[in-house]
Design an enzyme around this catalytic site. Sequence first.
Site, mmCIF file in Angstrom:
data_model
loop_
_atom_site.group_PDB
_atom_site.id
_atom_site.type_symbol
_atom_site.label_atom_id
_atom_site.label_comp_id
_atom_site.label_asym_id
_atom_site.label_seq_id
_atom_site.Cartn_x
_atom_site.Cartn_y
_atom_site.Cartn_z
ATOM 1 C CG ASP A 1 -1.909 1.166 1.180
ATOM 2 O OD1 ASP A 1 -2.501 1.422 0.117
ATOM 3 O OD2 ASP A 1 -2.068 1.821 2.220
ATOM 4 C CG HIS B 1 -7.955 7.128 -0.635
ATOM 5 N ND1 HIS B 1 -7.017 6.965 0.343
ATOM 6 C CD2 HIS B 1 -7.656 8.310 -1.237
ATOM 7 C CE1 HIS B 1 -6.177 7.987 0.343
ATOM 8 N NE2 HIS B 1 -6.544 8.817 -0.618
ATOM 9 N NE ARG C 1 3.378 10.406 -4.787
ATOM 10 C CZ ARG C 1 2.706 9.608 -3.970
ATOM 11 N NH1 ARG C 1 1.409 9.439 -4.156
ATOM 12 N NH2 ARG C 1 3.309 8.987 -2.976
#
Length: 149
Positions: free
Chosen positions: A20, A42, A28
């Site tokens: 996670d 999420h 990114r």
Amino acid sequence: TSVLVFLLNGCAMLIYQTLDNMDGKQARKTGSSSPLGLLFDHGCDAVNMIFGSGNWIAAMAMVPGNVEILLGEDNENIQNKSIVCELFGGDAMMACMLVLCPMVAFYVSTWEQYYTGKLILPPFNGPTEGLLLGATLSIVSFLYGSMFW
């Protein structure tokens, strides 16, 4: 129940925590992050939070309601002498706190991220230290039994 469930849960939590924390950084880094990926991440975290809380409740052998009904009115029952049980008003109240506290923290941090565009976590936070503590709780329950708590 077999105590191996607690070992499996502790190891699974450590693997989940590692994966996670890595997925967002990788997205990114490669420039492939998106709002849909964030929503999916999420969403998985929110579902996992319920299962994690349930596992912690099982690992600490919390019994909702009056323990004397289930275990008898024997004064030697371990759960009759639990300081945690007395402090929080019984196992049912403590179990509710174990479910609701992470949910509130998750909701507030997600709400903040939605409005500010940044997810700012405190030095001691759920995705890192919280999951490490949860994995430790499960492994201790594997080693010493769930009545240890």
